[in-house]
Design a protein around this motif. Structure first.
Motif, PDB file in Angstrom:
ATOM      1  N   PRO A 130      -8.832 -12.163  43.376  1.00  0.00           N
ATOM      2  CA  PRO A 130      -8.706 -11.052  42.832  1.00  0.00           C
ATOM      3  C   PRO A 130      -9.044 -10.260  42.328  1.00  0.00           C
ATOM      4  CG  PRO A 130      -8.781 -13.082  41.409  1.00  0.00           C
ATOM      5  CD  PRO A 130      -9.319 -13.553  43.019  1.00  0.00           C
ATOM      6  N   PRO A 131      -8.995  -8.590  41.464  1.00  0.00           N
ATOM      7  CA  PRO A 131     -10.129  -7.749  41.425  1.00  0.00           C
ATOM      8  C   PRO A 131     -10.646  -8.480  40.382  1.00  0.00           C
ATOM      9  CG  PRO A 131      -7.676  -7.244  40.409  1.00  0.00           C
ATOM     10  CD  PRO A 131      -8.145  -8.529  41.566  1.00  0.00           C
ATOM     11  N   ASP A 132     -11.786  -7.403  39.676  1.00  0.00           N
ATOM     12  CA  ASP A 132     -12.562  -8.513  38.793  1.00  0.00           C
ATOM     13  C   ASP A 132     -11.976  -7.701  36.744  1.00  0.00           C
ATOM     14  OD1 ASP A 132     -15.249  -8.697  40.262  1.00  0.00           O
ATOM     15  OD2 ASP A 132     -14.692  -7.480  41.342  1.00  0.00           O
ATOM     16  N   ALA A 133     -11.029  -6.843  37.558  1.00  0.00           N
ATOM     17  CA  ALA A 133     -10.709  -6.354  36.306  1.00  0.00           C
ATOM     18  C   ALA A 133      -9.275  -5.935  37.015  1.00  0.00           C
ATOM     19  CB  ALA A 133     -11.067  -5.939  35.717  1.00  0.00           C
ATOM     20  N   VAL A 134      -8.754  -5.556  35.786  1.00  0.00           N
ATOM     21  CA  VAL A 134      -6.751  -5.147  35.734  1.00  0.00           C
ATOM     22  C   VAL A 134      -6.764  -5.020  34.340  1.00  0.00           C
ATOM     23  CG1 VAL A 134      -5.524  -7.557  35.249  1.00  0.00           C
ATOM     24  CG2 VAL A 134      -4.177  -5.111  36.754  1.00  0.00           C
ATOM     25  N   VAL A 135      -5.981  -3.034  34.552  1.00  0.00           N
ATOM     26  CA  VAL A 135      -5.357  -2.244  33.407  1.00  0.00           C
ATOM     27  C   VAL A 135      -4.135  -2.272  33.828  1.00  0.00           C
ATOM     28  CG1 VAL A 135      -5.345   0.198  32.048  1.00  0.00           C
ATOM     29  CG2 VAL A 135      -6.905  -1.484  33.586  1.00  0.00           C
ATOM     30  N   ALA A 136      -2.800  -2.657  32.780  1.00  0.00           N
ATOM     31  CA  ALA A 136      -2.052  -2.774  33.549  1.00  0.00           C
ATOM     32  C   ALA A 136      -1.248  -1.997  31.743  1.00  0.00           C
ATOM     33  CB  ALA A 136      -0.986  -3.713  33.444  1.00  0.00           C
ATOM     34  N   CYS A 287     -11.434   4.063  31.202  1.00  0.00           N
ATOM     35  CA  CYS A 287     -12.185   4.388  31.427  1.00  0.00           C
ATOM     36  C   CYS A 287     -13.519   3.387  31.337  1.00  0.00           C
ATOM     37  CB  CYS A 287     -13.118   5.830  32.747  1.00  0.00           C
ATOM     38  SG  CYS A 287     -12.101   6.430  33.715  1.00  0.00           S
ATOM     39  N   ALA A 288     -13.968   3.352  30.187  1.00  0.00           N
ATOM     40  CA  ALA A 288     -15.152   2.894  29.330  1.00  0.00           C
ATOM     41  C   ALA A 288     -14.900   1.198  29.168  1.00  0.00           C
ATOM     42  CB  ALA A 288     -14.488   4.058  27.897  1.00  0.00           C
ATOM     43  N   TRP A 289     -13.994   1.224  29.533  1.00  0.00           N
ATOM     44  CA  TRP A 289     -13.075   0.018  29.282  1.00  0.00           C
ATOM     45  C   TRP A 289     -13.851  -0.917  31.080  1.00  0.00           C
ATOM     46  CZ3 TRP A 289      -9.756  -3.917  32.291  1.00  0.00           C
ATOM     47  CH2 TRP A 289     -10.450  -4.918  31.625  1.00  0.00           C
ATOM     48  N   ALA A 290     -13.779   0.182  31.923  1.00  0.00           N
ATOM     49  CA  ALA A 290     -13.522  -1.125  33.450  1.00  0.00           C
ATOM     50  C   ALA A 290     -14.854  -1.038  33.153  1.00  0.00           C
ATOM     51  CB  ALA A 290     -13.115  -0.221  33.774  1.00  0.00           C
ATOM     52  N   ARG A 291     -15.617   0.171  32.444  1.00  0.00           N
ATOM     53  CA  ARG A 291     -17.582   0.906  33.354  1.00  0.00           C
ATOM     54  C   ARG A 291     -17.611  -1.036  32.159  1.00  0.00           C
ATOM     55  NH1 ARG A 291     -20.001   1.309  37.126  1.00  0.00           N
ATOM     56  NH2 ARG A 291     -19.028   3.470  37.676  1.00  0.00           N
ATOM     57  N   ALA A 292     -17.431  -0.934  31.280  1.00  0.00           N
ATOM     58  CA  ALA A 292     -18.248  -1.786  30.436  1.00  0.00           C
ATOM     59  C   ALA A 292     -18.277  -3.591  30.995  1.00  0.00           C
ATOM     60  CB  ALA A 292     -17.853  -1.935  29.170  1.00  0.00           C
ATOM     61  N   VAL A 293     -17.094  -4.006  31.451  1.00  0.00           N
ATOM     62  CA  VAL A 293     -16.217  -5.022  32.462  1.00  0.00           C
ATOM     63  C   VAL A 293     -17.555  -5.198  33.416  1.00  0.00           C
ATOM     64  CG1 VAL A 293     -14.730  -6.239  33.070  1.00  0.00           C
ATOM     65  CG2 VAL A 293     -14.279  -5.487  31.587  1.00  0.00           C
ATOM     66  N   CYS A 294     -17.530  -4.221  33.965  1.00  0.00           N
ATOM     67  CA  CYS A 294     -18.528  -3.655  35.510  1.00  0.00           C
ATOM     68  C   CYS A 294     -19.697  -4.183  35.175  1.00  0.00           C
ATOM     69  CB  CYS A 294     -17.995  -2.900  36.127  1.00  0.00           C
ATOM     70  SG  CYS A 294     -16.109  -2.832  37.497  1.00  0.00           S
TER      71      CYS A 294
END
Length: 515
Positions: A130-136, A287-294
């Protein structure tokens, strides 16, 4: 610079735009954000540039059969396998470092989610990686899930508008239904509902299947097995708000929620009571959340987030705001001091239905029961899931029950607060207790406001009319009136009244949303 490629997937070439960060491929590889949409990839080029500016490779794809992609457009049919194949293709590119954030809004949110919870036994092994994070954002979770309330009552206006705009065509015509209603104002009153394509003047072979599809709740059922971090974004005025909350509550991995006083278009579609503080830059937040997760440490497990309460400038912790227990308020007497204005008995006539687009309440009308409270003596925050409880009977075996709560300020201005539906099948004349879910609330009701509760048998054109014959409302051609009765002392609102909170509870979005 945007580059367009066509990815071969199961006999179709899927048009895909790629936007790399300004430093270009030589500075990569990069994490990627993947957006799969039926609404035209070119409409996302500004969003793709924003992701690229923050160091992501942005990948935006037209789903099968839409805009630049080949194949047949069948809503919800191919997204698990096409999404999995697209993720594999992205991970194999030299500019990809293997990390992927699947993101999307509405139908595109479904596309993102099924790359996590799709059938692992499918031909493409959808859940193999699966992807490393998901935004829905405001997720539309399936054909039946979007076509009907959880009660089974048919959402007519929204589905007619969506299918007229997007169904059975490679592109979109967003104004198709409104334009046709201008020529034929009674368009949605024609029966049967399945004949809508003839009234629109174009073929819609998939239209009957909208109503045949069973509500499976597959994404929510599989959500507990997910381990991918989730950011769920929703609006309390969105018709799919309850699905957003169910997704967040059941998700097995770290889950964050942002819920505000918005409609389906989020901050571009503010609902009653929305304030400037609630019109946040969801793109920057995402974007900030995704960057922090990655890039950061693994997100903290469990569920967290923030809910904006309309009518206040504050955000409240999601776990507190969403799970406020309900209190029972009888519609006559009790803490809200309700009074029955009219309608201990009323007629529900599908030939002259109560309209969903009118907030006027005439006590002399015989088509609804109408309760109103005394003016509230203090500001009251309703934060959580609400419902109504009715002691009711109908003289027809099939009956729909709608409950609408309206806030009326001291000047007589009315604003909708909540609406919900229930469907019953009982022997005629049988008294029963009917529970009507009203969905999630997050709003302050100011002192001096009266709460008006309307109980009706129809909510048209937002919902299809129950014909009261026992026929399916979408295939019925004959309508009968239904005589209804309520025991006022057995009717109540189940409201999530939040305890008073200090003014600085959560003055802004909490930092944990960025983790």
């Amino acid at each position: 610079m945007t580059r367009t490629v066509r990815i071969p997937v199961d006999g179709a070439l899927l048009a895909t735009d790629i936007q790399l960060p300004p430093a270009g491929p030589a500075a990569g590889p990069y994490p990627a954000v993947v957006i799969r949409t039926p609404y035209g990839r070119r409409a996302h080029r500004g969003e793709a540039r924003a992701w690229a500016a923050r160091g992501f490779a942005a990948v935006v794809q037209d789903v099968r059969g839409r805009y630049g992609s080949g194949g047949r457009w069948r809503p919800y049919a191919h997204e698990p396998t096409d999404g999995a194949a697209t993720l594999r293709w992205v991970r194999a590119r030299p500019w990809s470092d293997g990390r992927i954030v699947a993101a999307g809004s509405s139908y595109a949110a479904y596309c993102a989610l099924v790359t996590v919870v799709g059938d692992p036994g499918g031909p493409d092994g959808c859940a193999a990686r699966p992807p490393d994070a998901v935004v829905a954002a405001v997720p539309a979770l399936g054909t039946a899930e979007t076509a009907r309330d959880p009660s089974g009552v048919e959402r007519l206006l929204g589905r007619a508008g969506w299918w007229a705009a997007h169904g059975d065509r490679p592109d979109s015509d967003p104004d198709a239904l409104d334009r046709r209603l201008g020529h034929d104002p009674g368009l949605l009153t024609h029966l049967p509902v399945t004949d809508l394509p003839a009234r629109l003047g174009r073929a819609l072979p998939s239209w009957p299947g909208v109503w045949d599809a069973p509500r499976a709740d597959a994404v929510v059922r599989r959500a507990p097995a997910a381990r991918t971090p989730l950011l769920a974004i929703g609006g309390t005025h969105d018709p799919f708000a309850a699905d957003t909350l169910a997704l967040w509550r059941t998700w097995g991995g770290p889950a964050r929620l942002v819920l505000g006083p918005w409609g389906h278009r989020l901050t571009r579609d503010p609902g009653p009571g929305a304030r400037p503080e609630h019109r946040v830059d969801l793109g920057a937040l995402t974007c900030a959340w995704a960057r922090a997760v990655c890039d950061g440490p693994p997100p903290l497990p469990g569920r967290d987030g923030a809910v904006a309460v309309a009518g206040t400038p504050y955000w409240y912790p999601a776990a507190v705001a969403v799970d406020t227990p309900t209190r029972r308020f009888p519609l006559t007497g009790g803490p809200l001091d309700g009074a029955l204005l009219t309608g201990g008995t009323f007629h529900a006539d599908p030939a002259a239905p109560v309209r969903s687009d009118e907030l006027r309440a005439d006590p002399d009308r015989a088509d609804r029961a109408l309760f109103v409270t005394a003016p509230l003596t203090r500001d009251t925050d309703l934060v959580g899931s609400a419902a109504a409880e009715l002691r009711a009977r109908a003289d027809t075996p099939a009956a729909d029950w709608f409950v609408r709560i309206v806030a009326v300020d001291p000047h007589g201005r009315a604003e909708p607060v909540a609406v919900g539906s229930a469907r019953t099948a009982r022997p005629p004349g049988t008294w029963s207790t009917v529970t009507v879910p009203l969905g999630p609330l997050a709003r302050r009701i100011p002192a001096g406001t009266r709460l008006r509760t309307e109980i009706t048998g129809h909510h048209f054109p937002a919902h299809a009319r129950n014909p009261h014959t026992g026929q399916d409302p979408v295939t019925a051609t004959r309508l009968l009136p239904s005589r209804r009765a309520l025991r006022a002392d057995g009717c109540a609102l189940l409201l999530p009244v939040a305890p008073p909170r200090p003014a600085d509870t959560v003055p802004d979005l909490p930092q944990e949303l960025r983790r």
